[in-house]
Design a protein around this motif. Structure first.
Motif: not given
Length: 248
Positions: A83-90, A158-174
């Motif tokens: 399932h993680r293959q369909k849910m990208g995490m950044v 993350a997009l290279a896995m062709n996910p159904d959904m992307l999760l972003f955890d404070e992607p700009t804070s660093a």
């Protein structure tokens, strides 16, 4: 919006650390629909990142259920890696492998998991890099690109896995302030393309402009939620009003 089109459903999610002394999540019920952008805001320690990490079980909740595409992924019998293959995490800190080139970072997962041949993965990676204006960085190592470029590459990975959904955890804070815009611009493009996204962020301008719904978390629960107009222009609770005064 109804739950009929939900890609993620969360039921009574609880997450306690250190034997219950730290109560990060205190019974969260929520859903995210396909094609929806949900932005999660709130003070530090409110449970935002813990909640996001529970969605793909990077943190396994103390109790409660997470359903992804109608499968209970908190069931011990569930193959979570599938399932993680369909849910990208950044993540906040990119997590690119320093010893691999940009191209190798992007192609590693789809090739290792045998989802694509090496040739197909490389062709796809080069198209994605071209899309974000970094095709000239394919054979470069992460140390040689800027923070903003690293984060855009992490999103492409993350997009290279062709996910159904992307999760972003404070992607700009660093990122340095001048690099934030290029990452948010890519995220806006993804939202416009219909990508389902859950985004934990302190970027209130992005939340106001891109979110379909905003969740305000406080004390380990979703204390208030609504459209950007409802949250920013008509906040109901005094706690949300106080928070907005501190960040706007």
């Amino acid at each position: 919006m109804t739950k009929d089109n939900a890609i993620i459903r969360v039921k009574d999610l609880v997450m306690h650390f250190k034997g219950g002394r730290i109560k990060a999540l205190n019974g969260v019920d929520a859903h995210i629909n396909r094609g929806e952008v949900v932005v999660v805001i709130g003070p530090s320690g409110s449970g935002k990142s813990t909640f996001l990490r529970c969605l793909d079980l990077l943190e396994f909740p103390t109790s409660g259920k997470v359903y992804f595409e109608d499968t209970d992924i908190t069931d011990p019998k569930c193959n979570i890696n599938e399932h993680r293959q369909k849910m990208g995490m950044v993540f906040q800190h990119f997590n690119l492998f320093p010893h691999l080139t940009v191209l190798q970072n992007i192609t590693l997962a789809p090739v290792t998991l045998k989802l694509q041949t090496k040739e197909a993965a490389e062709e796809n990676a080069r198209k994605l890099l071209e899309r974000i204006g970094l095709s000239d960085k394919a054979d470069t190592y992460p140390a040689m690109v800027s923070g903003g470029q690293k984060q855009r590459i992490a999103i492409v990975r993350a997009l290279a896995m062709n996910p159904d959904m992307l999760l972003f955890d404070e992607p700009t804070s660093a990122l340095d302030p001048e690099m934030v815009g290029e990452v948010l611009s890519l995220m806006k493009d993804l939202a416009a393309d219909g990508m389902t996204m859950a985004v934990v962020t302190h970027e209130m301008g992005f939340a106001r402009e891109v979110a379909d719904r905003i969740w305000f978390m406080d004390g380990g629960v979703i204390a208030e939620q609504g459209t950007p107009d409802e949250i920013f222009n008509h906040p109901k609770s005094e706690r949300l009003q106080q928070f907005l005064k501190s960040v706007l």
